[in-house]
Design a protein around this motif. Structure first.
Motif, PDB file in Angstrom:
ATOM      1  N   GLN A 163     -99.963 -84.892 -39.284  1.00 50.48           N
ATOM      2  CA  GLN A 163     -99.078 -84.764 -40.435  1.00 50.48           C
ATOM      3  C   GLN A 163     -97.939 -83.803 -40.116  1.00 50.48           C
ATOM      4  OE1 GLN A 163     -99.535 -86.692 -42.976  1.00 50.48           O
ATOM      5  NE2 GLN A 163    -101.416 -87.464 -42.059  1.00 50.48           N
TER       6      GLN A 163
ATOM      7  N   ALA B 186     -98.243 -91.001 -44.078  1.00 53.32           N
ATOM      8  CA  ALA B 186     -96.924 -90.914 -44.706  1.00 53.32           C
ATOM      9  C   ALA B 186     -96.200 -92.260 -44.724  1.00 53.32           C
ATOM     10  CB  ALA B 186     -96.076 -89.873 -43.985  1.00 53.32           C
TER      11      ALA B 186
ATOM     12  N   ILE C 118     -94.288 -86.359 -49.939  1.00 50.54           N
ATOM     13  CA  ILE C 118     -93.511 -85.862 -48.797  1.00 50.54           C
ATOM     14  C   ILE C 118     -92.071 -86.300 -48.998  1.00 50.54           C
ATOM     15  CG2 ILE C 118     -93.251 -85.792 -46.297  1.00 50.54           C
ATOM     16  CD1 ILE C 118     -96.110 -86.664 -46.009  1.00 50.54           C
TER      17      ILE C 118
ATOM     18  N   LYS D 186     -90.495 -84.537 -44.414  1.00 49.99           N
ATOM     19  CA  LYS D 186     -90.768 -83.201 -43.874  1.00 49.99           C
ATOM     20  C   LYS D 186     -91.190 -82.181 -44.919  1.00 49.99           C
ATOM     21  CE  LYS D 186     -85.856 -82.058 -44.172  1.00 49.99           C
ATOM     22  NZ  LYS D 186     -84.622 -81.718 -43.460  1.00 49.99           N
TER      23      LYS D 186
ATOM     24  N   TRP E 226     -93.399 -81.115 -47.997  1.00 51.59           N
ATOM     25  CA  TRP E 226     -94.564 -81.456 -48.811  1.00 51.59           C
ATOM     26  C   TRP E 226     -94.447 -80.744 -50.144  1.00 51.59           C
ATOM     27  CZ3 TRP E 226     -99.505 -83.712 -47.167  1.00 51.59           C
ATOM     28  CH2 TRP E 226     -99.403 -84.328 -45.911  1.00 51.59           C
TER      29      TRP E 226
END
Lengths: 178, 182
Positions: free
Chosen positions: A47, A116, A146, A150, A152
């Protein structure tokens, strides 16, 4: 004899030794558990959040808390294992986040293995709101968004549960079925 | 003769923080059995124990930047493990209340089966103890922590923990000698 056994040789020592023996005979962890752990760690490491270890960091002000979101995913497994979902109980659950400045938004959670790429959200141009809908079984689901691949962030309107261990915040959803 | 150097926990933590995930994998290898033993004995349920151990390592991995080297890694890891066990017990309690009247009994029981229980009398007697007392006894006489380590791990004073363990031993003696043996 281990040095944690009461030295008086009395009744507590007898119990202590019996507990020691019984505890020590516990079979080793199943190999599949180590495989599971390593797979889960690998998924987490893939992640974007994993850049936190001395590399690039792209956290929003609340994004640091979102790391903990991933942590409780495993807890969900126990609930799912205890009571397999019936088709009739699966319901469509809407997700939405206001992010007018984001170019893309992804929904990640225990329901899509924190991938993602699995659930990109759609933007409503007029409002800057991003939406998605998923069919989920009743139970506890943990998720995050997200932004632009990039950043969160947690859901600002969903119920949250405090992470007592480390003071972080998780986003938790508990659909109840139809 | 081949002499292999074994990296210390602190070295492996530092390597993991420097971006070498396999170093954390070494810590998993090193401590997974210990965590498993405690979780199994505390929760008495294989499925719950597996979930708790996995989540413990995940939490530890992500919390690694907040790990302070003055704490022993093992104690720090067990602090997470103990908290996860407590959480799992609360979740199980809720789950069992929800599925009362036998609904999904088969599914619930599946995870509890231990094909070869060792010292089933002791296992049952421990299972009847207050969970906090059982936890203290397992940490002390099972995992072998010192009272000072347990105090740091649980956030409870040493004297209170000694009382807890002593009380638990007394209760075990009573149960094991009081007609609870099957």
């Amino acid at each position: 004899m281990r040095d944690d056994v009461p030295p008086d040789g009395g009744a507590d020592a007898t119990i202590a030794l019996r507990v020691q023996d019984w505890y020590a005979q516990t079979p080793a962890a199943p190999e599949q558990l180590r495989v599971r752990i390593n797979e889960a760690l690998g998924a987490v490491a893939r992640q974007p959040a994993r850049h936190a270890f001395g590399r690039r960091v792209h956290w929003s002000s609340v994004g640091a808390a979102a790391a903990a979101v991933m942590l409780v995913a495993v807890g969900v497994l126990a609930v799912r294992r205890a009571r397999p979902a019936r088709d009739a109980e699966i319901s469509e659950v809407p997700f939405a986040i206001d992010a007018p400045h984001a170019a893309r938004v992804a929904l990640v959670g225990n329901f899509n293995q924190w991938d993602a790429r699995a659930t990109p959200m759609r933007r409503t141009a007029a409002t800057g709101r991003w939406t998605a809908a998923l069919r989920l079984a009743p139970g506890r689901h943990v998720y995050a968004y997200i932004l632009d691949g990039k950043t969160w962030t947690v859901d600002s309107v969903a119920p949250r549960s405090g992470d007592k261990d480390y003071g972080s915040i998780n986003t938790v959803l508990v659909p109840t079925g139809r | 003769m081949v002499v292999q150097s074994v990296a210390s926990d602190e070295t492996l933590v530092a390597q993991a923080l420097a971006g070498e995930p396999q170093a954390f994998g070494s810590l998993v290898t090193r401590y997974s059995d210990e965590c498993w033993r405690f979780a199994m004995r505390m929760l008495r349920n294989r499925d719950d124990a597996e979930d708790v151990v996995q989540e413990t390592f995940l939490r530890a991995y992500l919390a690694l930047p907040r790990y302070v080297a003055r704490d022993l890694f093992r104690g720090w890891l067990f602090r997470i493990l103990v908290n996860q066990c407590r959480t799992a017990m609360v979740a199980r309690h809720r789950r069992e209340r929800r599925f009362i009247n036998g609904l999904d009994d088969e599914v619930q029981e599946r995870g509890r089966l231990d094909p070869e229980p060792m010292d089933p009398q002791l296992e049952r007697a421990l299972g009847e103890l207050d969970p906090l007392v059982r936890e203290a006894i397992l940490l002390k006489h099972g995992a072998g922590f010192e009272y000072g380590e347990m105090a740091a791990l649980l956030g409870v004073g040493e004297s209170a923990l000694k009382m807890r363990v002593s009380r638990g031993c007394a209760q075990l003696r009573e149960r094991l000698g009081g007609g609870h043996n099957a």
